[in-house]
Structures are given as C-alpha cells and as structure tokens.
Design an enzyme around this catalytic site. Structure first.
Site, short mmCIF file in Angstrom:
data_model
loop_
_atom_site.label_atom_id
_atom_site.label_comp_id
_atom_site.label_asym_id
_atom_site.label_seq_id
_atom_site.Cartn_x
_atom_site.Cartn_y
_atom_site.Cartn_z
N LYS A 10 -27.63 -81.33 -42.34
CA LYS A 10 -27.30 -80.74 -41.04
C LYS A 10 -26.75 -79.33 -41.23
CE LYS A 10 -22.62 -80.97 -41.49
NZ LYS A 10 -21.73 -79.79 -41.54
N ASP A 137 -19.02 -87.20 -39.87
CA ASP A 137 -20.40 -86.71 -39.77
C ASP A 137 -21.43 -87.81 -39.87
OD1 ASP A 137 -19.44 -84.14 -39.52
OD2 ASP A 137 -19.89 -83.55 -41.59
#
Length: 299
Positions: A10, A137
């Site tokens: 990401k 996350d």
C-alpha cells in the site's frame, strides 16, 4: 493440499495523524491505495506451526510466533478451537520495514489462506474483526483497492477510484521502525496544538476522478517530518525524484520507502531510471494502483 494467497503493498496518499491517545495510539485519517507489489503466502498442513520466508531481505523477517502471519494463524485457530498446525511460507516482494505494510499484508494473506485450508468458513466481517485485532493496517491489506481508514486506521470506508495511478518506489539503504517514527512525531509535536485528523475531500475527489495531477497537489503525510528527522538522507531521494519529473514525492507511511507519483507508465519508467542512477537509494520499483486485496491464487 496447500493454499496460496496474494496480497498487495500500500501507499498512503493522505496520512493525517492526531495527538497521542491515552493508550499510546494515535487517531488517523489514512487514505490507503493498494499497489501492484505483492507478497504471496502459502499455507500447507504441518505437524506444528512454522514460518519460512524467501525473497528480498527475507533474512530480516522473524520466523517465530511474533511474525504477524503466525499470529494470524494462531488467532484464527483459537477462534475456531483447533490446533494451529500449519506451515506458512512467505514469498516476499514488498519491501521489508519499508512503510508499505508488508508485514500487515502477510498477516492478511495468512488469515485468508488458513481460513481456506482449514475450511473454517469465516465471514468477511469475522476476518476483518480478527485483522483489526492484529494490526492497524491489516484490514486494508485484506480489502485492497482504496479506502479511508479512521481510528487507528482499522475502521475502513472503501473509496471509488476512477482510473489507474502509476508510482515509483525508491527503497532505502536501511529500515525505519514504525513505533520510533511515531515517537519522533510526538517529540516534534510537543507543545503544539495538533488538530483532529480528517480526510481531505480533494484527495477523495482526485481518486474518484482518476486524476494524477489533481492527486499530486493534495497528497500529504504527517509522519514525513519525523521520518526525515530520523533518516535525513531521504530528503536527497525525494529531491532526486522531483527533479526527475515526479508529479509528487512523499515518504510512504512511516518510511523509509519514498513514493513518487507519475503521469503514466512511461513517465514512471523514466523516473525510475533516473532514481536508479542517482545513488540516493538501494533499489527502485514501479507499480500501479488500485490493486486487489488478499486473493486466493489456487490450492
């Protein structure tokens, strides 16, 4: 039988960070974009839980039960009352300790792989609940695409993306500890009035339009000053990327990977070539987003 799951890295196109909470965490407004750098996690029946790893910087990945992938297997096994007897093999391509959620990706990948291998039939909501318990996350690594994360980043709202965004990632010569970067953020913010984090509507609009030029003028990372304070050489990499024609340059998450937004794939390739020759980074990768979240490749 074995199950292999692919999970993406990401980049944070916005990372707004609030003041430290009493529990030591920080409230975030975290706009995630999954990109096409992937780890693969393969789960195979075994006599006991064990973890192996291959790929760039695999020697830096813990192979005991502190590994997030191992913790995912343990959490799922405990929830369903079974022994966590599985061999988890991680094929790494996401930078280790690079601010691109590689450990979180492996965690989500292991969770999905073990769920499929063991036939536990956990719902998406159950998997996301376990993800949130394991790390801030991790839920996004499961979901992929683009999303706004609130709270610690684990409360997700999926976002519309109107096109592909092309990125160049410069890998640094050493890692940065996420807790250390947050501690430096707190130190730099002592005595300052730190506002509550909120999502920037201009960021969300640029993603929805698929407009890299509009996104470039809105990307931000509140952790960047802290990362640069701990690793000043990253400033040279950021400057080299800007000089090479990047629309935007920023530290990815807590760093030390630096991210450069390009106009298109050709521009990304050109920027990568200049950065590779600049001597300011260890390696350079190109990728695009949005990318799919944790995906079962086969069994």
């Amino acid at each position: 039988m074995s199950v292999t799951v692919r999970v993406p890295a990401k980049v944070n196109v916005q990372l707004a960070v609030g003041a430290a909470r009493p529990d030591g965490f920080h409230d975030l407004a975290n706009v995630f974009l999954a990109v096409s750098l992937y780890d693969e996690v393969t789960a195979t029946p075994a006599g006991e839980l064990r973890v192996t790893c291959e790929g760039p910087d695999a020697d830096q990945v813990p192979l005991d039960r502190t590994n997030l992938a191992a913790r995912a297997a343990l959490a799922l096994a405990e929830r369903y009352g079974r022994a966590p007897d599985v061999h988890l093999h991680i094929a790494k391509d996401i930078p280790v300790a690079g601010g691109m959620a590689g450990g979180s990706a492996d965690c989500a990948g292991a969770l999905v792989a073990c769920d499929a291998l063991w036939g536990t039939g956990a719902s998406r909501e159950e998997l996301l609940e376990i993800c949130a318990e394991l790390g801030s996350d991790v839920p996004f690594s499961l979901v992929g695409g683009a999303a706004l994360g609130m709270g610690r980043g684990e409360r997700l709202t999926e976002l519309e993306v109107g096109g592909d965004f092309h990125w160049v990632f410069a890998l640094a010569s050493r890692g940065l500890s996420t807790p250390a970067v947050f501690r430096e953020f707190d130190r730099l913010g002592q005595g300052l009035d730190i506002p509550e984090p909120v999502a920037d509507q201009a960021v969300l609009d640029a993603l929805a339009k698929g407009d890299p030029a509009a996104l470039a003028v809105t990307v931000s990372n509140d952790l960047q000053p802290a990362a640069l304070s701990l690793f000043p050489e990253l400033g040279d990499t950021l400057a080299a990327g800007r000089a090479a024609g990047a629309l935007a340059a920023l530290v990815s998450g807590s760093g030390p990977t630096t991210a450069f937004l390009a106009t298109d794939a050709k521009s990304a390739s050109d920027i990568a070539g200049v950065l590779r020759a600049s001597g300011t980074c260890r390696d350079v990768r190109t990728a695009s987003g949005p990318a799919a979240g944790a995906t079962v490749l086969g069994s």
